[in-house]
Design an enzyme around this catalytic site. Structure first.
Site, PDB file in Angstrom:
ATOM      1  N   CYS A  69       1.242  -3.847   6.190  1.00 36.92           N
ATOM      2  CA  CYS A  69       0.665  -4.185   4.882  1.00 36.92           C
ATOM      3  C   CYS A  69      -0.789  -3.738   4.832  1.00 36.92           C
ATOM      4  O   CYS A  69      -1.053  -2.553   4.682  1.00 36.92           O
ATOM      5  CB  CYS A  69       0.830  -5.672   4.574  1.00 36.92           C
ATOM      6  SG  CYS A  69       0.480  -6.776   5.959  1.00 36.92           S
ATOM      7  N   SER A  70      -1.749  -4.635   4.986  1.00 43.71           N
ATOM      8  CA  SER A  70      -3.146  -4.231   4.832  1.00 43.71           C
ATOM      9  C   SER A  70      -4.067  -5.123   5.650  1.00 43.71           C
ATOM     10  O   SER A  70      -5.203  -5.370   5.245  1.00 43.71           O
ATOM     11  CB  SER A  70      -3.534  -4.286   3.360  1.00 43.71           C
ATOM     12  OG  SER A  70      -3.295  -5.590   2.863  1.00 43.71           O
ATOM     13  N   CYS A  71      -3.598  -5.635   6.794  1.00 47.25           N
ATOM     14  CA  CYS A  71      -4.434  -6.523   7.604  1.00 47.25           C
ATOM     15  C   CYS A  71      -5.699  -5.791   8.033  1.00 47.25           C
ATOM     16  O   CYS A  71      -5.653  -4.619   8.413  1.00 47.25           O
ATOM     17  CB  CYS A  71      -3.658  -7.023   8.817  1.00 47.25           C
ATOM     18  SG  CYS A  71      -2.206  -7.974   8.333  1.00 47.25           S
ATOM     19  N   CYS A 100      -2.979  -0.985   9.360  1.00 47.11           N
ATOM     20  CA  CYS A 100      -1.939  -2.012   9.384  1.00 47.11           C
ATOM     21  C   CYS A 100      -0.713  -1.318   8.810  1.00 47.11           C
ATOM     22  O   CYS A 100      -0.684  -1.024   7.616  1.00 47.11           O
ATOM     23  CB  CYS A 100      -2.307  -3.230   8.545  1.00 47.11           C
ATOM     24  SG  CYS A 100      -0.895  -4.359   8.391  1.00 47.11           S
TER      25      CYS A 100
HETATM   26 FE    FE Z   1      -1.137  -6.233   7.239  1.00 49.14          FE
END
Ligand code: FE
Length: 185
Positions: free
Chosen positions: A88-90, A85
């Site tokens: 961010c951190s999906c 991602c």
């Molecule tokens: Fe994300």
């Protein structure tokens, strides 16, 4: 969220770390591994998984937050998939649990797009030049994950034994599934 709970004295920071570690390494990826092992042993399920990841996981009772729309990408002899991602951190929580710290690291997020082969090599995954690498950028709406290749020499294994070969990293695309020889049985 964590700092709020700790501040209110509801939870010690150690307890939070422990729970995250368990969810990140043990509980989370086991569900994804179960899905992969099913796909390796049931071609019809595999077809459904690649056509609609979310629906196929639901067949096995696996669904939930941060996994409302999941797309599963098949690794083959010619194509290797990696997920990220960039924003961010999906990450697909229902099948992989919480993302490891390196997945959230700005270095991984930017470098895997620019130099995926090199990043893979740093994880110990040497991909031959003729293998095409595809990097998939997850978002809050759409989360990708990888169906690793079934290791050679695993014909006689049960679904549970196969699932034990499927690591978190293999479903992110920074590793292959384990070879049978590296299993401790
Ligand atoms: Fe994300």
């Amino acid at each position: 969220m964590e700092s709020l709970l700790v501040e209110k004295g509801l939870l010690s920071s150690d307890a939070v770390d422990l729970v995250s570690a368990v969810y990140e390494n043990a509980v989370g990826p086991k569900l994804g591994a179960k899905v992969v092992a099913r796909a390796w042993t049931d071609p019809d399920f595999k077809a459904r998984l690649l056509a609609d990841g979310t629906a196929a996981c639901r067949e096995l009772g696996i669904s939930g937050m941060q996994g409302e729309e999941m797309i599963v990408l098949e690794n083959t002899d010619d194509v290797h998939n990696m997920i990220v991602c960039t924003l961010c951190s999906c990450y697909p929580w229902p099948v992989l649990g919480l993302p490891p710290n390196w997945y959230k690291d700005p270095a991984y997020r930017s470098r895997v797009v620019r130099e995926p082969r090199r990043v893979a090599a740093e994880f110990g995954l040497e991909l031959p030049m003729e293998v095409e690498i595809r990097v998939w950028d997850s978002s809050a709406e759409l989360r990708y994950w990888v169906l690793p290749q079934r290791p050679a020499g695993t014909d006689g294994l049960s679904e549970d034994e196969l699932a034990a070969l499927v690591t978190r990293d293999s479903m992110v695309g920074v590793a292959q599934a384990l070879a049978t020889s590296s299993r401790s049985t």
